[in-house]
Design an enzyme around this catalytic site. Sequence first.
Site, short mmCIF file in Angstrom:
data_model
loop_
_atom_site.label_atom_id
_atom_site.label_comp_id
_atom_site.label_asym_id
_atom_site.label_seq_id
_atom_site.Cartn_x
_atom_site.Cartn_y
_atom_site.Cartn_z
N LEU A 9 0.84 -1.20 0.00
CA LEU A 9 0.00 0.00 0.00
C LEU A 9 0.88 1.25 0.00
O LEU A 9 1.71 1.43 0.90
CB LEU A 9 -0.92 0.01 1.23
CG LEU A 9 -1.81 -1.22 1.41
CD1 LEU A 9 -2.81 -0.97 2.54
CD2 LEU A 9 -2.54 -1.58 0.13
N ARG A 16 2.43 14.88 6.57
CA ARG A 16 3.39 15.33 7.58
C ARG A 16 4.83 15.38 7.09
O ARG A 16 5.70 15.94 7.76
CB ARG A 16 3.28 14.42 8.82
CG ARG A 16 2.15 14.82 9.74
CD ARG A 16 1.99 13.83 10.87
NE ARG A 16 1.39 12.58 10.42
CZ ARG A 16 1.37 11.45 11.13
NH1 ARG A 16 1.94 11.42 12.32
NH2 ARG A 16 0.80 10.37 10.66
N GLY A 79 -9.21 4.54 2.75
CA GLY A 79 -8.85 3.61 3.81
C GLY A 79 -8.04 2.42 3.31
O GLY A 79 -8.00 2.15 2.11
N THR A 80 -7.41 1.72 4.26
CA THR A 80 -6.52 0.62 3.88
C THR A 80 -7.28 -0.54 3.23
O THR A 80 -6.77 -1.19 2.32
CB THR A 80 -5.75 0.10 5.12
OG1 THR A 80 -6.68 -0.12 6.19
CG2 THR A 80 -4.71 1.10 5.60
#
Length: 452
Positions: A9, A16, A79-80
């Site tokens: 993924l 950040r 989302g994962t």
Amino acid sequence: MENLKAIILAAGKGTRMKSKMPKVLHKVCGKSMVECVIDEAAKLGCEGVCVVIGDKAEMVKESLEGKNVAFALQEQQLGTGHAVMQAADFIEDDKDVIILYGDTPLIKAETLEKFINFHRENKNSVSVISAIVEDSAGYGHIIRDSEGHFVKNVEYKDATEEEKLVKEINTGIYCFKGKDLKESLSKINNNNAQGEYYLPDTLEILLKEGKGVDAVSVGDVTEFAGVNSRVQLADAEKILKDRINRFHMENGVTIIDPANTYIGADVKIGMDTVIYPGCVIEGNTVIGEECKVGPSCRLTDMVLSDNVTIQFTTAMESSIGSGTKVGPYAYIRPNCKIGENIKLGDFVEVKNSVIGNGTKVSHLTYIGDADVGERINFGCGTVIVNYDGKKKYRTTIENDVFIGCNANLVAPVTLKEGSYVAAGSTVTKDVPEKNLAVARSRQVNIEGWTKK
Ligand code: UD1
Ligand code: MG
């Protein structure tokens, strides 16, 4: 390992990092994070690797050109679980699939191998690597029943106060049976604190269907550290650097000061070579046996044979033959083939040139675009004048030529075998075999000149 595929993924934004570059392309020990993970999956002998890309997908794809990987595009980061769904076509029912993250560059193939063996021996539907950590905030927490059996994963943001105290976390690495992965993914939803499709929700779903689900601790906690910021990137760099240095020392390389030695992940070094402090050795550099490297060298994509000595030098994309001594303060630019038992001394720059065995270039010399033979002596301050402002030309210097100090060799020009160039000459014409070229004005002494 047979019947194994990997999904990595790498679609997330990595806000950040504060970077124009996608997070997974940031490098540790000279290699992008996603490449580190791909290479470990390759070491496992996966039958296929699929990278899920999203944020700046094209950049990630381009950077991986030449790697044997497939891609799946996740246009929106939902989302994962959603990310893995994008790779659905890649998942095969009767093969195991491991899920890895592109921002977890420290994972080791040997740990994954142990993990997959655990998964297969227990005939699990899905296994996940967990770890015990002091500060579990932010992670998915592994919830077990009173007998210690796996119950579920709960994300930190969805956890109750009691669940937040759990120190066993989900590292994010899973091994699924292909068919179970596909089926359970179709059953997850985004009814949670982050409104995301969570991959770890599949664990509870499969368990409730009576399938084998378990979390296991393998490897070292440092392997699972995800990189989200530049500070964490530097932390990862340090861990990987220590690991690489240790590997070379265990293979018979002396590293005088490991804290001050930076060796890239793909560098190879022979036995009994000594690395002095302050070296940065990068790319696909290969160093032979019994070399002395450093102090303070930067070597990028270099090939050094055995017994090479090189100090205080920057060198790239070139090769150096055995017994050759380089530096201090030499600069070897791309595409040089430097032979054996050569001396390249201080303030010597070489570019796109071949230098034959036994030649001495002791100091203050520029050699550019030249074919230099064997046993040649370059006087101090020789300059090969290779560029007329528009075009570059080659110079040929045959074997056993002697060049006096402070000579200019204006290319294209050939110095034939055994010829001499007088000090201070500017040579613009070929010099025949064994001739002496004097190309400077004669000295005139003017008597009584100071009295005038
Ligand atoms: C995830 C796990 C958490 C675990 C932690 C370990 C979930 C819901 N949570 O949390 O249990 O403890 O990892 O580090 O899975 N990604 C995509 N597309 C997306 C979302 C994420 O490709 O839509 C990628 C990210 O680029 C990253 C990885 O998946 O490489 C993990 O995503 P991240 O958002 O960092 O998950 P965490 O919140 O850390
Ligand atoms: Mg994360």
